[in-house]
Design a protein around this motif. Structure first.
Motif, PDB file in Angstrom:
ATOM      1  N   ARG A 174     -29.944  13.626  68.748  1.00  0.00           N
ATOM      2  CA  ARG A 174     -30.380  14.773  69.539  1.00  0.00           C
ATOM      3  C   ARG A 174     -30.565  14.375  70.997  1.00  0.00           C
ATOM      4  NH1 ARG A 174     -33.169  16.914  72.912  1.00  0.00           N
ATOM      5  NH2 ARG A 174     -34.161  18.930  72.791  1.00  0.00           N
ATOM      6  N   SER A 176     -33.290  23.178  67.260  1.00  0.00           N
ATOM      7  CA  SER A 176     -33.054  23.905  66.006  1.00  0.00           C
ATOM      8  C   SER A 176     -32.157  23.120  65.062  1.00  0.00           C
ATOM      9  CB  SER A 176     -32.428  25.273  66.296  1.00  0.00           C
ATOM     10  OG  SER A 176     -33.316  26.078  67.032  1.00  0.00           O
ATOM     11  N   VAL A 177     -31.092  22.553  65.607  1.00  0.00           N
ATOM     12  CA  VAL A 177     -30.161  21.775  64.780  1.00  0.00           C
ATOM     13  C   VAL A 177     -30.859  20.531  64.229  1.00  0.00           C
ATOM     14  CG1 VAL A 177     -28.039  20.395  64.845  1.00  0.00           C
ATOM     15  CG2 VAL A 177     -28.094  22.649  65.920  1.00  0.00           C
ATOM     16  N   VAL A 198     -31.113  26.236  77.315  1.00  0.00           N
ATOM     17  CA  VAL A 198     -30.343  26.673  76.145  1.00  0.00           C
ATOM     18  C   VAL A 198     -30.035  25.483  75.252  1.00  0.00           C
ATOM     19  CG1 VAL A 198     -28.129  27.625  75.398  1.00  0.00           C
ATOM     20  CG2 VAL A 198     -29.361  28.699  77.295  1.00  0.00           C
ATOM     21  N   SER A 199     -29.596  24.384  75.848  1.00  0.00           N
ATOM     22  CA  SER A 199     -29.241  23.213  75.039  1.00  0.00           C
ATOM     23  C   SER A 199     -30.463  22.654  74.320  1.00  0.00           C
ATOM     24  CB  SER A 199     -28.567  22.141  75.893  1.00  0.00           C
ATOM     25  OG  SER A 199     -29.480  21.536  76.785  1.00  0.00           O
ATOM     26  N   SER A 259     -33.075  24.260  73.251  1.00  0.00           N
ATOM     27  CA  SER A 259     -33.392  25.155  72.139  1.00  0.00           C
ATOM     28  C   SER A 259     -32.427  24.958  70.968  1.00  0.00           C
ATOM     29  CB  SER A 259     -33.346  26.605  72.626  1.00  0.00           C
ATOM     30  OG  SER A 259     -33.580  27.489  71.570  1.00  0.00           O
ATOM     31  N   VAL A 260     -31.142  24.896  71.273  1.00  0.00           N
ATOM     32  CA  VAL A 260     -30.129  24.720  70.226  1.00  0.00           C
ATOM     33  C   VAL A 260     -30.280  23.351  69.566  1.00  0.00           C
ATOM     34  CG1 VAL A 260     -27.641  24.481  69.797  1.00  0.00           C
ATOM     35  CG2 VAL A 260     -28.482  26.341  71.236  1.00  0.00           C
TER      36      VAL A 260
END
Length: 72
Positions: free
Chosen positions: A62, A41-42, A34-35, A37-38
């Motif tokens: 990142r 995207s950010v 999850v991290s 992917s987030v």
């Protein structure tokens, strides 16, 4: 209904009582996925907004954030 101080204290107590479980969850394979992917995207959005001028800095931020969450 309790006051904000009561809610804050209850939250702090919950975190303290469940610190090991919370740490395990943050270091899990699911949290890593999850991290990633987030964060991807950010980072992509930030690169787009800045026109590529700060890609190295964005990549560094990142990676630092990724190291704090998940298991890799």
């Amino acid at each position: 209904m309790g006051s904000l101080d009561d809610v804050t204290k209850a939250a702090k107590d919950f975190i303290e009582d469940n610190k090991d479980k919370i740490d395990d969850a943050l270091k899990s394979e699911q949290a890593e996925g999850v991290s990633d992917s987030v964060l991807d995207s950010v980072a992509d959005l930030a690169k787009k907004v800045t026109g590529g001028k700060f890609d190295e800095h964005i990549d560094g931020a990142r990676e630092a954030a990724d190291g704090a969450v998940g298991n890799e």
